[in-house]
Design a protein around this motif. Structure first.
Motif, PDB file in Angstrom:
ATOM      1  N   LYS A 158       8.885 114.343 146.880  1.00  0.00           N
ATOM      2  CA  LYS A 158       8.040 114.619 145.719  1.00  0.00           C
ATOM      3  C   LYS A 158       6.723 115.289 146.147  1.00  0.00           C
ATOM      4  O   LYS A 158       6.247 115.122 147.263  1.00  0.00           O
ATOM      5  CB  LYS A 158       7.694 113.313 144.991  1.00  0.00           C
ATOM      6  CG  LYS A 158       8.902 112.487 144.566  1.00  0.00           C
ATOM      7  CD  LYS A 158       9.644 113.131 143.423  1.00  0.00           C
ATOM      8  CE  LYS A 158      10.740 112.195 142.892  1.00  0.00           C
ATOM      9  NZ  LYS A 158      11.533 112.822 141.806  1.00  0.00           N
ATOM     10  N   LYS A 159       6.133 116.030 145.223  1.00  0.00           N
ATOM     11  CA  LYS A 159       4.808 116.612 145.439  1.00  0.00           C
ATOM     12  C   LYS A 159       3.765 115.623 144.941  1.00  0.00           C
ATOM     13  O   LYS A 159       3.755 115.273 143.755  1.00  0.00           O
ATOM     14  CB  LYS A 159       4.672 117.939 144.700  1.00  0.00           C
ATOM     15  CG  LYS A 159       5.572 119.044 145.226  1.00  0.00           C
ATOM     16  CD  LYS A 159       5.381 120.322 144.422  1.00  0.00           C
ATOM     17  CE  LYS A 159       6.281 121.436 144.941  1.00  0.00           C
ATOM     18  NZ  LYS A 159       6.144 122.688 144.140  1.00  0.00           N
TER      19      LYS A 159
ATOM     20  N   GLU B 213       5.443 115.635 149.899  1.00  0.00           N
ATOM     21  CA  GLU B 213       4.656 116.838 150.125  1.00  0.00           C
ATOM     22  C   GLU B 213       3.274 116.618 149.522  1.00  0.00           C
ATOM     23  O   GLU B 213       3.132 116.475 148.303  1.00  0.00           O
ATOM     24  CB  GLU B 213       5.333 118.044 149.468  1.00  0.00           C
ATOM     25  CG  GLU B 213       4.566 119.345 149.642  1.00  0.00           C
ATOM     26  CD  GLU B 213       5.191 120.509 148.886  1.00  0.00           C
ATOM     27  OE1 GLU B 213       4.463 121.487 148.607  1.00  0.00           O
ATOM     28  OE2 GLU B 213       6.399 120.427 148.566  1.00  0.00           O
TER      29      GLU B 213
ATOM     30  N   LYS C  35      -0.552 117.475 148.352  1.00  0.00           N
ATOM     31  CA  LYS C  35      -1.405 118.567 147.913  1.00  0.00           C
ATOM     32  C   LYS C  35      -2.797 117.995 147.641  1.00  0.00           C
ATOM     33  O   LYS C  35      -2.947 117.073 146.833  1.00  0.00           O
ATOM     34  CB  LYS C  35      -0.856 119.234 146.658  1.00  0.00           C
ATOM     35  CG  LYS C  35      -1.678 120.461 146.254  1.00  0.00           C
ATOM     36  CD  LYS C  35      -1.023 121.234 145.110  1.00  0.00           C
ATOM     37  CE  LYS C  35      -1.851 122.482 144.775  1.00  0.00           C
ATOM     38  NZ  LYS C  35      -1.255 123.257 143.661  1.00  0.00           N
TER      39      LYS C  35
ATOM     40  N   ARG D  33       3.206 120.570 137.685  1.00  0.00           N
ATOM     41  CA  ARG D  33       3.117 121.294 138.951  1.00  0.00           C
ATOM     42  C   ARG D  33       3.264 120.364 140.155  1.00  0.00           C
ATOM     43  O   ARG D  33       3.613 120.818 141.247  1.00  0.00           O
ATOM     44  CB  ARG D  33       1.783 122.031 139.030  1.00  0.00           C
ATOM     45  CG  ARG D  33       1.646 123.146 137.994  1.00  0.00           C
ATOM     46  CD  ARG D  33       0.233 123.681 137.952  1.00  0.00           C
ATOM     47  NE  ARG D  33       0.099 124.759 136.981  1.00  0.00           N
ATOM     48  CZ  ARG D  33      -1.056 125.143 136.462  1.00  0.00           C
ATOM     49  NH1 ARG D  33      -2.193 124.546 136.833  1.00  0.00           N
ATOM     50  NH2 ARG D  33      -1.095 126.128 135.587  1.00  0.00           N
ATOM     51  N   ILE D  34       2.947 119.100 139.963  1.00  0.00           N
ATOM     52  CA  ILE D  34       3.177 118.088 140.992  1.00  0.00           C
ATOM     53  C   ILE D  34       3.840 116.889 140.316  1.00  0.00           C
ATOM     54  O   ILE D  34       3.900 116.802 139.081  1.00  0.00           O
ATOM     55  CB  ILE D  34       1.872 117.661 141.705  1.00  0.00           C
ATOM     56  CG1 ILE D  34       0.844 117.112 140.708  1.00  0.00           C
ATOM     57  CG2 ILE D  34       1.279 118.829 142.493  1.00  0.00           C
ATOM     58  CD1 ILE D  34      -0.431 116.580 141.364  1.00  0.00           C
ATOM     59  N   ASP D  35       4.326 115.951 141.127  1.00  0.00           N
ATOM     60  CA  ASP D  35       5.103 114.826 140.583  1.00  0.00           C
ATOM     61  C   ASP D  35       4.313 113.538 140.443  1.00  0.00           C
ATOM     62  O   ASP D  35       4.694 112.658 139.666  1.00  0.00           O
ATOM     63  CB  ASP D  35       6.315 114.566 141.489  1.00  0.00           C
ATOM     64  CG  ASP D  35       7.192 115.792 141.638  1.00  0.00           C
ATOM     65  OD1 ASP D  35       7.735 116.249 140.614  1.00  0.00           O
ATOM     66  OD2 ASP D  35       7.303 116.313 142.768  1.00  0.00           O
TER      67      ASP D  35
END
Length: 247
Positions: free
Chosen positions: A130-131, A152, A154, A170-172
């Protein structure tokens, strides 16, 4: 006549005696970590930590001006003497203690994982692939990195930008301190009801005020103030104002 002149001179001396102004200090706060630090309608620092610090200053007879300073330069500024204190929800860690001095703890938190409403995880391991977003160089980022679960990462300049990307898909997930997570889940108008706290880490963290190495006198003043606010009940009043009453 001499007696009256003497009395007049004494009175004049008392009137002209210097008044010692309170010691003044400057504190830096990254005001994008609500409800701990944020900006009011006039773009002035407010929140739990600024309120706590101002009450502390009053209790020990000093003055503290709180300034909004970006997180990425906040530690460098105190190291070079641009300001005296970092008051920005800084977790006390052994690594940071090598470079700076900390006060006694003034607030305790855990890391929380935010997901869109209706989504859930049961452990950090569920973040594999997952982000995951978080504010740059905060302990939430450190926790995910240390867990090495294959997420991942960010990093963002402020946690609000991470929340924005989460809501836009855009992210999880986003990881941050639990009072900050609660603010976005329950209080912030444009995010309330759209998120949930799906997981909280067990390891507790403590916030401390940060000063340049060797400023023992300032540490002693701040620690005295922390103790006085606890004993007077002022700490509890500030907590209830910004975080609500404890269960």
């Amino acid at each position: 006549m001499l007696r009256h002149c003497t009395l007049a001179l004494v009175a004049l001396a008392i009137m002209c005696a210097p008044v010692h102004a309170a010691e003044k200090y400057v504190a830096a706060a990254d005001c994008y970590w609500p409800p701990m630090e944020l900006l009011d309608a006039n773009k002035q620092p407010t929140g739990y930590s600024p309120d706590f610090l101002k009450a502390l200053a009053k209790a020990v007879g000093i003055e503290i001006e709180v300034r909004n300073v970006a997180w990425d330069g906040i530690f460098g500024g105190v190291a070079t003497g641009q300001y005296d204190i970092v008051s920005s929800s800084v977790t006390i860690t052994e690594e940071r203690k090598k470079q700076f001095d900390f006060t006694d703890p003034y607030y305790e938190v855990v890391q929380a994982v935010l997901l869109p409403a209706g989504q859930h995880i049961s452990s950090l391991k569920d973040l594999k692939g997952k982000k995951v977003g978080g504010q740059i160089a905060t302990t939430g980022i450190f926790v995910v990195r240390k867990a090495d679960v294959g997420a991942e990462l960010k990093e963002y300049d402020d946690v609000g930008l991470a929340i924005e990307d989460l809501l836009k898909g855009r992210i999880d997930a986003v990881i941050c301190d639990d009072p900050v997570a609660m603010y976005y889940v329950n209080k912030k108008a444009d995010t309330a009801g759209k998120l949930n706290i799906s997981f909280k880490a067990q390891e507790k963290e403590s916030y401390g005020f940060v000063v340049k190495k060797g400023r023992k006198d300032l540490i002693e003043k701040l620690n005295k103030g922390i103790k006085l606010l606890r004993e007077s009940g002022e700490e509890r009043r500030i907590a209830e104002k910004w975080l609500g009453k404890a269960d």
